[in-house]
Write a protein that holds these residues in place. Structure first.
Motif, short mmCIF file in Angstrom:
data_model
loop_
_atom_site.label_atom_id
_atom_site.label_comp_id
_atom_site.label_asym_id
_atom_site.label_seq_id
_atom_site.Cartn_x
_atom_site.Cartn_y
_atom_site.Cartn_z
N ILE A 386 24.72 30.84 38.49
CA ILE A 386 25.83 30.70 37.54
C ILE A 386 25.78 29.34 36.83
O ILE A 386 25.03 28.45 37.22
CB ILE A 386 27.20 30.88 38.24
CG1 ILE A 386 27.44 29.74 39.25
CG2 ILE A 386 27.27 32.22 38.95
CD1 ILE A 386 28.83 29.74 39.86
N ASP A 387 26.59 29.22 35.78
CA ASP A 387 26.86 27.95 35.09
C ASP A 387 25.57 27.31 34.56
O ASP A 387 25.09 26.30 35.08
CB ASP A 387 27.61 26.99 36.01
CG ASP A 387 28.95 27.55 36.46
OD1 ASP A 387 29.40 28.54 35.86
OD2 ASP A 387 29.53 27.02 37.42
N TYR A 388 25.05 27.91 33.49
CA TYR A 388 23.78 27.48 32.90
C TYR A 388 24.00 26.33 31.92
O TYR A 388 25.07 26.24 31.30
CB TYR A 388 23.14 28.65 32.16
CG TYR A 388 22.46 29.67 33.06
CD1 TYR A 388 21.16 30.06 32.84
CD2 TYR A 388 23.13 30.24 34.15
CE1 TYR A 388 20.52 31.00 33.63
CE2 TYR A 388 22.52 31.17 34.96
CZ TYR A 388 21.21 31.54 34.70
OH TYR A 388 20.60 32.46 35.52
N PRO A 389 22.99 25.49 31.72
CA PRO A 389 23.08 24.49 30.65
C PRO A 389 23.26 25.17 29.30
O PRO A 389 22.69 26.24 29.05
CB PRO A 389 21.74 23.76 30.74
CG PRO A 389 21.28 23.97 32.15
CD PRO A 389 21.78 25.34 32.53
N VAL A 390 24.04 24.57 28.41
CA VAL A 390 24.39 25.19 27.14
C VAL A 390 23.14 25.52 26.31
O VAL A 390 23.12 26.50 25.56
CB VAL A 390 25.37 24.29 26.34
CG1 VAL A 390 24.72 22.96 25.98
CG2 VAL A 390 25.86 25.01 25.09
N GLU A 391 22.10 24.73 26.46
CA GLU A 391 20.90 24.93 25.64
C GLU A 391 20.19 26.24 25.95
O GLU A 391 19.38 26.73 25.16
CB GLU A 391 19.91 23.78 25.85
CG GLU A 391 20.39 22.43 25.35
CD GLU A 391 21.28 21.70 26.35
OE1 GLU A 391 21.74 20.60 26.01
OE2 GLU A 391 21.51 22.24 27.46
N THR A 392 20.48 26.84 27.11
CA THR A 392 19.80 28.10 27.49
C THR A 392 20.54 29.33 26.99
O THR A 392 20.02 30.44 27.11
CB THR A 392 19.68 28.21 29.03
OG1 THR A 392 20.99 28.33 29.60
CG2 THR A 392 18.98 26.99 29.63
N SER A 393 21.75 29.16 26.43
CA SER A 393 22.61 30.32 26.21
C SER A 393 23.39 30.21 24.91
O SER A 393 24.56 29.81 24.90
CB SER A 393 23.59 30.44 27.39
OG SER A 393 22.90 30.37 28.63
N PRO A 394 22.79 30.60 23.79
CA PRO A 394 23.43 30.42 22.47
C PRO A 394 24.64 31.31 22.23
O PRO A 394 25.37 31.09 21.26
CB PRO A 394 22.31 30.77 21.48
CG PRO A 394 21.05 30.76 22.27
CD PRO A 394 21.41 31.10 23.67
N LEU A 395 24.87 32.34 23.05
CA LEU A 395 25.96 33.29 22.78
C LEU A 395 27.08 33.18 23.81
O LEU A 395 27.94 34.06 23.88
CB LEU A 395 25.42 34.72 22.76
CG LEU A 395 24.35 35.02 21.70
CD1 LEU A 395 23.71 36.37 21.94
CD2 LEU A 395 24.95 34.97 20.30
N THR A 396 27.09 32.10 24.59
CA THR A 396 27.98 32.00 25.74
C THR A 396 29.05 30.93 25.55
O THR A 396 28.78 29.87 24.97
CB THR A 396 27.15 31.69 27.01
OG1 THR A 396 26.03 32.56 27.05
CG2 THR A 396 27.98 31.87 28.26
N LYS A 397 30.23 31.19 26.07
CA LYS A 397 31.35 30.26 25.94
C LYS A 397 31.12 29.03 26.81
O LYS A 397 30.61 29.12 27.94
CB LYS A 397 32.64 30.97 26.36
CG LYS A 397 33.92 30.18 26.10
CD LYS A 397 35.14 31.04 26.34
CE LYS A 397 35.33 32.04 25.22
NZ LYS A 397 36.63 32.76 25.33
N MET A 398 31.51 27.86 26.29
CA MET A 398 31.41 26.62 27.05
C MET A 398 32.24 26.73 28.34
O MET A 398 33.29 27.37 28.37
CB MET A 398 31.91 25.43 26.23
CG MET A 398 31.06 25.13 25.00
SD MET A 398 29.34 24.67 25.38
CE MET A 398 29.58 23.13 26.27
N HIS A 399 31.75 26.10 29.39
CA HIS A 399 32.46 26.15 30.67
C HIS A 399 33.82 25.48 30.56
O HIS A 399 33.96 24.43 29.92
CB HIS A 399 31.62 25.47 31.76
CG HIS A 399 32.02 25.86 33.15
ND1 HIS A 399 33.15 25.39 33.77
CD2 HIS A 399 31.43 26.71 34.03
CE1 HIS A 399 33.25 25.92 34.98
NE2 HIS A 399 32.21 26.74 35.16
#
Length: 574
Positions: A386-399
């Motif tokens: 869980i909780d990936y670095p933002v750079e890996t996930s362009p379509l995901t909401k910030m934690h």
């Protein structure tokens, strides 16, 4: 290509049947009233049932005797013995139907229909006593010989070239393969039942797309003649499903065929099946619990239990599953904390850990490479990363509470990703900025970077409710739940290199070595399609080839040292 002796004999038998006035491929419906497995399960000597049965199937073995013979028929449910007596099927003076047709002109592999009554032989075997038979299809090619006794196969056909290229033969001679695909359907049905019970809507979205969005992958490209525009086979259906959430549906799902123009190995096929589901007003914490429910239900529906065997491993699919952040997973397996590291620092860490990388890879892909190389294979029991670095996930909401991270999880089972899910990004301004970051990666040479989909941004500008989405790879889940070692074993018709290419003159290993290619990399190059030196020298992007070779090395666990783009570029200049 000439016919074998067996093929020639069968064609001669075909011609003789026609001379006798027998149509070996009749058009009329053949009405059956029973199946082999049903008869074997329900026949009773006391009730003397099944006294007027009609079954059809393929002849799988024969024991030809004088005036009476035995054969074994296989239908879609299994095998059953039949007993054919000359005077029963030829009550008059003309005995040619038995003496000529049954004994001489029929072969193993032919499909026939029989009518008769069921009895038990002196050896105790349930058998159909035939009083009438009809030829339904004459087989012109001999089957591989496989022996079966008491449900156990002997001399089973295991050659993967034959099994995957001629799946129809595989399904005939290896009946357990049919069970794999029946179970695949049961897995899909299990998921569909759960979704429908909650009121979620099954939908269909475009396969031909003007922009290949929803994932970081290389697409297949085609052209629409009437519109005169390029189109892409979809790499994911995510962005269309989220448009439907914008439109007002609370929950939508799709079992979709996706296509990615990438490598092929034990767990990857260019055409694959994925289930994606999106639910409004949920987050990734809710989706983790729902994913546990999906996997548990599929295991129970298939096996009646949550503890399954895969190879020599026992895997427990009973929730709750372990949860671990990506940074903690990397720390746990490498001893390094990547929190707060810059792209350059992570690149240097890749060098320290001997993780293959190339200049066009951004921070997200570098982190993903470290996880894939050093961590992924260690998670045998179900684990949510869980909780990936933002750079890996362009379509995901910030934690919501951890800066620099996003609310994403991947479910790992048996060392492979089974599911991927997010708290979906619904901020249109943030989404556009993320797309623009992907564009910059594309300009650096990353041909798997996402395209900018401005229409999707427009949809978000109308407002998408908080949503969680998740995708499950149906092929990998089927591999897991049916204990199959390769994705090709759960695809009816896996993609294979055309046989015609085998006739082309491939460059010899010595020719590669002469132009400076290290011997240990020759086979990898050929597997990637560079079967001749001329094809290899047509490569324009050395970095891309280095990345492909390093990926092949990793996926196939070759253990070769990583290649730099400079090394590959030196090959191409020789």
């Amino acid at each position: 290509m000439g016919l074998s002796e067996q093929e020639q004999i069968r064609r001669e038998s075909l011609a003789e049947l026609r001379k006798l006035g027998i149509n070996p491929y009749p058009a009329a419906e053949y009405k059956t009233n029973a199946f082999a497995a049903e008869i074997l399960a329900n026949f009773s000597d006391e009730s003397n049932n099944y006294q007027d049965v009609c079954i059809a199937g393929r002849i799988m073995s024969r024991r030809i005797m004088g005036n009476a013979s035995f054969a074994e028929l296989m239908d879609s449910s299994g095998r059953i013995q039949i007993y054919v007596r000359r005077d029963d099927i030829c009550p008059g003076e003309d005995k040619s139907l038995y003496n000529t047709v049954f004994k001489r002109l029929l072969d193993i592999g032919d499909i026939i229909g029989v009518k008769g009554r069921v009895f038990r032989t002196q050896m105790g075997e349930i058998t159909v006593h035939v009083n009438e038979f009809t030829i339904l299809s004459k087989s012109l090619r001999p089957l591989p010989i496989v022996k079966e006794k008491d449900g156990v196969l002997y001399d089973a056909v295991t050659d993967p070239e034959l099994r995957y290229r001629q799946r129809y033969v595989d399904l005939i001679v290896n009946p357990q393969v049919r069970d794999v695909f029946r179970n695949r359907t049961r897995i899909i049905q299990s998921m569909r039942e759960l979704f429908n019970s909650k009121g979620y809507l099954e939908v269909e979205t475009p396969i031909l797309q003007p922009i290949p969005g929803g994932a970081a992958a290389r697409p297949f490209i085609t052209h629409h003649n009437t519109l005169d525009i390029p189109l892409y086979l979809r790499i994911a259906n995510e962005l269309y499903l989220k448009r439907l959430i914008v439109g007002g549906f609370e929950g939508v799902y799709e079992f979709a065929k996706d296509f990615r123009n990438e490598g092929m190995d034990r767990t990857h096929n260019p055409e694959f099946t994925v289930m994606e589901i999106y639910i409004a007003y949920k987050d990734y914490n809710w989706m983790m619990s729902f994913t546990e429910e999906i996997v548990k239900k599929a295991a129970l529906d298939l096996h009646g239990k949550t503890e399954i065997s895969y190879g020599d491993r026992t895997i427990n699919l009973n929730p709750p599953f372990k949860r671990l952040s990506m940074t903690d997973a990397i720390r746990e397996n490498t001893g390094y904390d990547i929190s707060g590291m810059s792209e350059e620092e992570i690149r240097k860490l890749c060098d320290k850990l001997d993780v293959p990388h190339s200049p066009e890879m951004g921070k997200g892909k570098l982190i993903d490479s470290i996880f894939g190389e050093k961590c992924e294979h260690t998670y045998i029991q179900p684990t949510f990363i869980i909780d990936y670095p933002v750079e890996t996930s362009p379509l995901t909401k910030m934690h919501r509470s951890k800066p620099g991270l996003v609310e994403r999880f991947e479910l790992m089972i048996n060392g492979k990703e089974i599911a991927n899910a997010y708290s979906e990004l619904n901020d249109p301004v943030d989404q556009l900025e993320r797309f623009q970051d992907q564009l910059r990666l594309s300009e650096k040479g990353d041909d798997e970077a996402m395209f900018i989909d401005l229409d999707f941004v427009k949809a978000l500008e109308y407002g998408m409710p908080p949503t969680s989405g998740m995708g499950i790879g149906i092929d990998r889940l089927t591999m897991l739940l049916t204990d199959q070692p390769s994705i090709q074993d759960v695809l009816l018709f896996p993609q294979m290199r055309p046989l015609i290419q085998k006739a082309e003159q491939e460059s010899k290993k010595e020719e590669y070595i002469q132009v400076g290619i290290p011997e240990e990399w020759v086979e990898a190059l050929k597997k990637l399609g560079y079967t001749t030196i001329s094809k290899l020298m047509e490569v324009e992007k050395a970095g891309k080839l280095a990345n492909d070779l390093n990926g092949f090395n990793k996926k196939n666990k070759l253990g070769l040292p990583g290649l730099s783009p400079q090394t590959v570029e030196a090959w191409l200049k020789k």
